[in-house]
Scaffold this active site. Structure first.
Site, short mmCIF file in Angstrom:
data_model
loop_
_atom_site.label_atom_id
_atom_site.label_comp_id
_atom_site.label_asym_id
_atom_site.label_seq_id
_atom_site.Cartn_x
_atom_site.Cartn_y
_atom_site.Cartn_z
N ASP A 23 0.83 -1.21 0.00
CA ASP A 23 0.00 0.00 0.00
C ASP A 23 0.87 1.26 0.00
O ASP A 23 1.98 1.26 0.53
CB ASP A 23 -0.92 -0.02 1.23
CG ASP A 23 -2.08 0.95 1.10
OD1 ASP A 23 -2.42 1.34 -0.04
OD2 ASP A 23 -2.64 1.34 2.14
N ASN A 71 -11.12 -2.92 -4.99
CA ASN A 71 -10.45 -1.88 -5.77
C ASN A 71 -11.20 -1.50 -7.05
O ASN A 71 -10.89 -0.49 -7.69
CB ASN A 71 -8.99 -2.26 -6.11
CG ASN A 71 -8.05 -2.16 -4.92
OD1 ASN A 71 -7.12 -2.94 -4.77
ND2 ASN A 71 -8.28 -1.17 -4.04
C1 IPE Z 1 -5.34 -2.77 -0.10
O1 IPE Z 1 -5.06 -1.42 -0.23
C2 IPE Z 1 -5.35 -3.42 -1.44
C3 IPE Z 1 -4.08 -3.53 -2.13
C4 IPE Z 1 -2.91 -3.14 -1.68
C5 IPE Z 1 -4.14 -4.16 -3.42
P1 IPE Z 1 -6.20 -0.32 -0.33
O2 IPE Z 1 -5.52 0.99 -0.48
O3 IPE Z 1 -7.18 -0.70 -1.39
O4 IPE Z 1 -6.92 -0.47 1.08
P2 IPE Z 1 -7.85 0.56 1.88
O5 IPE Z 1 -8.89 1.04 0.93
O6 IPE Z 1 -6.96 1.68 2.33
O7 IPE Z 1 -8.37 -0.23 3.03
C1 IPE Z 2 -1.75 0.23 -3.30
O1 IPE Z 2 -1.50 1.59 -3.38
C2 IPE Z 2 -1.89 -0.40 -4.66
C3 IPE Z 2 -3.25 -0.79 -5.02
C4 IPE Z 2 -4.29 -0.77 -4.24
C5 IPE Z 2 -3.43 -1.24 -6.38
P1 IPE Z 2 -2.68 2.63 -3.33
O2 IPE Z 2 -3.13 2.91 -4.73
O3 IPE Z 2 -3.76 2.17 -2.44
O4 IPE Z 2 -1.94 3.89 -2.74
P2 IPE Z 2 -2.50 4.90 -1.64
O5 IPE Z 2 -2.95 4.10 -0.47
O6 IPE Z 2 -3.63 5.65 -2.28
O7 IPE Z 2 -1.33 5.77 -1.34
MG MG Z 3 -4.14 2.40 -0.45
#
Ligand code: IPE
Ligand code: IPE
Ligand code: MG
Length: 250
Positions: A23, A71
């Protein structure tokens, strides 16, 4: 002597399976005044570095959360960007990963992704099927709850009577049935939640949360997480045997 002979302190202190919620890509890009996609691209590079670093340290399975069932709620542009990034990543890195001895497995619901993406996954799995250095399980369109539901459905499809549906029957049908349960569960990016990753499998995982954003997660952070793991006292509901407690206090 292989490079990891220098690094391994004690085999039992090294997790066999590490699960990672990668993340923080979006925030990493924002810090650089760049679009989120730039962060996701850097995230792929970080993953390729991480899989080799974990393998060097004796980890046998690395499972990573790449795209969650939830997602899809992101803007269409980001979702389609992530889908096309998979194709780019496969063409950029598959040969290298295959050469590095990485076995790739994809876990998640493949029914919702494009034919092109499915073919890329199949190619990645087929090309690396005989590799044994480390298994990289990429969770894509994966959710812990989806996994429990699909395992339950398979029990029914296999004709199991209710009394034969037990933990083992479900475990054998979960998406990660080929791997031991994760010993260490890492989440980068500062949030302290599971976000529906390996719910069933993480029952006794040790958790490490770090503020480090995923594209910055390198050898230093990996060593810190593994060192934290080595300090944990895993009891699995039992009490520590007295001889272990004695040795620990000596
Ligand atoms: C979890 O991250 C999913 C992945 C890393 C693929 P998210 O960014 O989607 O999680 P939330 O929404 O902060 O819980
Ligand atoms: C995690 O990074 C990757 C995926 C969920 C695909 P994020 O896209 O959630 O990055 P932040 O949390 O917005 O920084
Ligand atoms: Mg995230």
């Amino acid at each position: 002597m292989s490079p990891r002979d220098n690094i391994l302190p004690h085999a039992a202190l090294v997790p066999r399976h590490v699960a990672v919620v990668m993340d923080g890509n979006g925030r990493w890009a924002r810090q650089r005044f760049m679009p989120r996609f730039f962060g996701h691209k850097a995230g792929v590079d970080a993953l390729v570095r991480a899989v080799n670093a974990f393998a060097d340290r004796g980890v046998q399975v690395l499972s990573v959360f790449a795209f969650s069932s939830e997602n899809w709620k992101r803007p269409d542009e980001e979702v389609s960007g992530l889908m096309s990034l998979v194709l780019v990543a496969v063409s950029k890195y598959l040969t290298k990963l295959a050469r590095d001895g990485v076995r790739i497995r994809i876990v998640g619901d493949r029914s919702a992704v494009s034919d092109k993406l499915r073919q890329a996954w199949e190619q990645a799995e087929a090309m690396t099927a005989n590799n044994t250095r480390i298994t990289l399980a990429v969770a894509f369109n994966y959710g812990g709850r989806w996994d429990v539901v699909q395992a339950a459905r398979r029990c029914v499809a296999d004709g199991l009577e209710p009394e034969r549906i037990d933990e083992r029957a479900l475990s054998e049908r979960m998406a990660l049935a080929f791997a031991p349960d994760p010993d260490l569960f890492i989440r980068t990016g500062g949030e302290m939640r599971i976000s529906n990753f390996l719910l069933w499998q993480s029952a006794y995982a040790e958790f490490v949360f770090t503020d480090c954003l995923w594209p910055d997660f390198g050898e230093r952070e990996i060593d810190a997480a593994l060192a934290a793991f080595a300090q944990r006292d895993r009891r699995f509901g039992a009490i520590r045997p007295p001889e272990v407690a004695m040795a620990g206090s000596a």
